[in-house]
Design a protein around this motif. Structure first.
Motif, PDB file in Angstrom:
ATOM      1  N   UNK A 276       0.825  -1.210   0.000  1.00  0.00           N
ATOM      2  CA  UNK A 276       0.000   0.000   0.000  1.00  0.00           C
ATOM      3  C   UNK A 276       0.861   1.261   0.000  1.00  0.00           C
ATOM      4  N   UNK A 277       1.984   1.232   0.700  1.00  0.00           N
ATOM      5  CA  UNK A 277       2.873   2.396   0.701  1.00  0.00           C
ATOM      6  C   UNK A 277       3.531   2.581  -0.674  1.00  0.00           C
ATOM      7  N   UNK A 278       3.855   1.472  -1.305  1.00  0.00           N
ATOM      8  CA  UNK A 278       4.432   1.561  -2.648  1.00  0.00           C
ATOM      9  C   UNK A 278       3.428   2.177  -3.627  1.00  0.00           C
ATOM     10  N   UNK A 279       2.183   1.747  -3.551  1.00  0.00           N
ATOM     11  CA  UNK A 279       1.129   2.290  -4.418  1.00  0.00           C
ATOM     12  C   UNK A 279       0.922   3.782  -4.135  1.00  0.00           C
ATOM     13  N   UNK A 280       0.947   4.165  -2.871  1.00  0.00           N
ATOM     14  CA  UNK A 280       0.786   5.580  -2.516  1.00  0.00           C
ATOM     15  C   UNK A 280       1.920   6.416  -3.110  1.00  0.00           C
ATOM     16  N   UNK A 281       3.139   5.886  -3.078  1.00  0.00           N
ATOM     17  CA  UNK A 281       4.277   6.600  -3.658  1.00  0.00           C
ATOM     18  C   UNK A 281       4.123   6.733  -5.169  1.00  0.00           C
ATOM     19  N   UNK A 282       3.681   5.667  -5.819  1.00  0.00           N
ATOM     20  CA  UNK A 282       3.450   5.701  -7.262  1.00  0.00           C
ATOM     21  C   UNK A 282       2.420   6.759  -7.624  1.00  0.00           C
ATOM     22  N   UNK A 283       1.341   6.815  -6.863  1.00  0.00           N
ATOM     23  CA  UNK A 283       0.266   7.776  -7.145  1.00  0.00           C
ATOM     24  C   UNK A 283       0.718   9.214  -6.901  1.00  0.00           C
ATOM     25  N   UNK A 284       1.472   9.428  -5.831  1.00  0.00           N
ATOM     26  CA  UNK A 284       1.928  10.779  -5.505  1.00  0.00           C
ATOM     27  C   UNK A 284       2.876  11.317  -6.572  1.00  0.00           C
ATOM     28  N   UNK A 285       3.829  10.505  -6.984  1.00  0.00           N
ATOM     29  CA  UNK A 285       4.765  10.951  -8.016  1.00  0.00           C
ATOM     30  C   UNK A 285       4.052  11.192  -9.346  1.00  0.00           C
ATOM     31  N   UNK A 289       3.941  14.769 -11.303  1.00  0.00           N
ATOM     32  CA  UNK A 289       4.363  14.886 -12.704  1.00  0.00           C
ATOM     33  C   UNK A 289       3.258  15.488 -13.550  1.00  0.00           C
ATOM     34  N   UNK A 290       2.050  15.057 -13.305  1.00  0.00           N
ATOM     35  CA  UNK A 290       0.905  15.561 -14.067  1.00  0.00           C
ATOM     36  C   UNK A 290       0.758  17.063 -13.891  1.00  0.00           C
ATOM     37  N   UNK A 291       0.838  17.541 -12.666  1.00  0.00           N
ATOM     38  CA  UNK A 291       0.682  18.971 -12.404  1.00  0.00           C
ATOM     39  C   UNK A 291       1.844  19.775 -12.989  1.00  0.00           C
ATOM     40  N   UNK A 292       3.043  19.228 -12.952  1.00  0.00           N
ATOM     41  CA  UNK A 292       4.195  19.910 -13.530  1.00  0.00           C
ATOM     42  C   UNK A 292       4.037  20.034 -15.051  1.00  0.00           C
ATOM     43  N   UNK A 293       3.517  18.997 -15.683  1.00  0.00           N
ATOM     44  CA  UNK A 293       3.256  19.038 -17.124  1.00  0.00           C
ATOM     45  C   UNK A 293       2.214  20.100 -17.443  1.00  0.00           C
ATOM     46  N   UNK A 294       1.120  20.120 -16.703  1.00  0.00           N
ATOM     47  CA  UNK A 294       0.064  21.105 -16.954  1.00  0.00           C
ATOM     48  C   UNK A 294       0.575  22.529 -16.743  1.00  0.00           C
ATOM     49  N   UNK A 317      10.929  15.271 -15.304  1.00  0.00           N
ATOM     50  CA  UNK A 317      10.323  14.641 -14.132  1.00  0.00           C
ATOM     51  C   UNK A 317       9.276  13.606 -14.529  1.00  0.00           C
ATOM     52  N   UNK A 318       8.475  13.912 -15.550  1.00  0.00           N
ATOM     53  CA  UNK A 318       7.406  12.991 -15.931  1.00  0.00           C
ATOM     54  C   UNK A 318       7.955  11.699 -16.528  1.00  0.00           C
ATOM     55  N   UNK A 319       8.979  11.794 -17.363  1.00  0.00           N
ATOM     56  CA  UNK A 319       9.513  10.573 -17.964  1.00  0.00           C
ATOM     57  C   UNK A 319      10.258   9.717 -16.941  1.00  0.00           C
ATOM     58  N   UNK A 320      11.005  10.359 -16.050  1.00  0.00           N
ATOM     59  CA  UNK A 320      11.677   9.596 -14.994  1.00  0.00           C
ATOM     60  C   UNK A 320      10.654   8.966 -14.046  1.00  0.00           C
ATOM     61  N   UNK A 321       9.583   9.693 -13.756  1.00  0.00           N
ATOM     62  CA  UNK A 321       8.526   9.170 -12.885  1.00  0.00           C
ATOM     63  C   UNK A 321       7.838   7.977 -13.530  1.00  0.00           C
ATOM     64  N   UNK A 322       7.520   8.088 -14.813  1.00  0.00           N
ATOM     65  CA  UNK A 322       6.851   6.986 -15.500  1.00  0.00           C
ATOM     66  C   UNK A 322       7.695   5.728 -15.475  1.00  0.00           C
ATOM     67  N   UNK A 323       9.005   5.880 -15.668  1.00  0.00           N
ATOM     68  CA  UNK A 323       9.898   4.717 -15.599  1.00  0.00           C
ATOM     69  C   UNK A 323       9.795   4.063 -14.220  1.00  0.00           C
ATOM     70  N   UNK A 324       9.805   4.874 -13.169  1.00  0.00           N
ATOM     71  CA  UNK A 324       9.703   4.349 -11.805  1.00  0.00           C
ATOM     72  C   UNK A 324       8.365   3.652 -11.577  1.00  0.00           C
ATOM     73  N   UNK A 325       7.281   4.291 -12.003  1.00  0.00           N
ATOM     74  CA  UNK A 325       5.947   3.753 -11.741  1.00  0.00           C
ATOM     75  C   UNK A 325       5.729   2.443 -12.484  1.00  0.00           C
ATOM     76  N   UNK A 326       6.110   2.395 -13.754  1.00  0.00           N
ATOM     77  CA  UNK A 326       5.922   1.163 -14.521  1.00  0.00           C
ATOM     78  C   UNK A 326       6.771   0.039 -13.939  1.00  0.00           C
TER      79      UNK A 326
END
Length: 391
Positions: A276-285, A289-294, A317-326
């Motif tokens: 659950x903590x891992x999922x929370x970290x994925x969602x937060x990042x 990233x989404x807000x930074x893109x917008x 940030x968004x591309x590095x985040x996506x790599x982490x999340x996937x």
């Protein structure tokens, strides 16, 4: 600062587009051949009006398009984005005749006569991240120029119907000696070959064996083509981040469903704190990233200062985040995510490339740092830079 938030209508449209991408576009994508231009998919994007919307939109609308499509069908997103990358220079710098010839065909996504698949030909074997170092030669002739050299890692090559080609018209002039040309694929001396890439994108090489071009083929002004390239990349870099956010959200959606229903150690995985903590970290990042893109897209549309820095931050940030999340999603799914055909196996191959193309992460960090130091030096209270020490 630009205020940015999505209206309820925008949110609803994004969800509708994601759903449509899953139901209607993904089957077309699955019928295509990996690494080849999927013309039926382009035709569908044209019929839906998405190609026309992309070419007539601002940066924020482009980001919403790319994020929503990527969340539902990455192939549809890539087909749309590569068309945009190759066509935006024509929109921004093309002559009336060039626009009239090509833009209606691109918007329609035509797959038959009059078809217009676009390529953005900037990178070369020896000039990738350092785009100003390109060496494709444009030699003067009585009628214009002849292009000699090679382009590599080119979107939609060699199947594109036209390419925006950046060539050196003034040797030794750096970025000030580059001209952008619109080159139809049927020009004599123009050949190419496909490259077999990790991601299933249509990417290839273009070979120029004395390809003739004239003043009618110039986009913008002679020797000012680097500006054409950078204007295009400044628009598209935040939207590369949007593509990455879309993939991250797709991976997060799959992870939420999997961990809520997969049982282990006497209960669903979601009840394990480590999960659950891992999922929370994925969602937060992903949300960050989404807000930074917008924010970067909204700044571009408003004509605010610092757009290159903001675009670089969003893309980085968004591309590095996506790599982490996937990657985290694959870990939480276990071996099933590594099976060929699984959504996460597909995303795992897709997510790696955006950290490199349109400026690798290291290039984005260089852009960011350069602007930060330049801005710091202009502050009224900035300390003067000491002169270099004598040898």
């Amino acid at each position: 600062m630009t205020a940015f938030s999505l209206e309820p209508e925008q949110t609803a449209w994004c969800e509708e587009l994601r759903t449509f991408a899953v139901r209607e576009l993904r089957p077309l994508a699955e019928k295509g051949e990996p690494g080849r231009v999927n013309r039926p998919l382009l035709a569908a994007l044209g019929e839906l009006g998405l190609l026309g919307r992309m070419l007539g939109s601002g940066a924020l609308d482009l980001c919403l398009l790319r994020e929503s499509l990527a969340r539902g069908c990455t192939e549809a997103e890539t087909a749309l984005a590569l068309q945009g990358l190759g066509t935006t220079p024509v929109v921004q710098a093309g002559t009336p005749a060039q626009r009239e010839r090509w833009l209606p065909e691109v918007r329609a996504g035509r797959a038959g006569a009059g078809r217009a698949v676009a390529a953005f030909a900037l990178s070369e074997p020896g000039a990738g991240s350092d785009a100003a170092a390109l060496s494709l030669a444009a030699e003067h002739t009585t009628d214009g120029w002849r292009l000699t050299g090679e382009k590599c890692w080119i979107s939609n090559a060699p199947e594109a119907d036209f390419a925006v080609v950046f060539a050196r018209t003034t040797p030794g002039a750096g970025s000030r000696g580059i001209t952008a040309f619109l080159v139809p694929s049927d020009r004599p001396g123009l050949t190419g070959s496909a490259l077999d890439m990790l991601s299933p994108h249509p990417i290839g090489t273009l070979e120029f064996g004395g390809v003739p071009v004239t003043a009618d083929d110039v986009l913008g002004e002679p020797d000012r083509g680097f500006r054409v390239a950078m204007n295009t990349l400044n628009l598209f870099r935040p939207s590369v981040g949007a593509f990455a956010v879309g993939m991250a959200r797709a991976a997060l959606d799959a992870t939420l469903d999997h961990t809520a229903h997969r049982t282990a150690f006497g209960g669903p995985l979601s009840e394990l704190q480590a999960v659950s903590h891992q999922v929370a970290e994925m969602a937060t990042r992903t949300e960050a990233a989404r807000l930074l893109v917008y924010a970067a897209a909204a700044a571009y549309d408003a004509g605010e200062s610092g757009v290159p820095r903001r675009a670089a931050m969003a893309k980085l940030y968004a591309t590095e985040t996506a790599q982490y999340v996937v990657d985290a999603a694959v870990q939480l799914h276990g071996a099933r995510a590594l099976r060929r055909g699984h959504l996460l196996e597909h995303l795992y191959r897709e997510v790696r490339a955006p950290r490199i193309y349109e400026g690798a992460s290291e290039v984005q960090r260089t852009i960011i740092a350069k602007e930060l130091y330049a801005n710091a030096a202009q502050r009224p209270d900035a300390s003067p830079v000491p002169p270099p020490s004598a040898p």
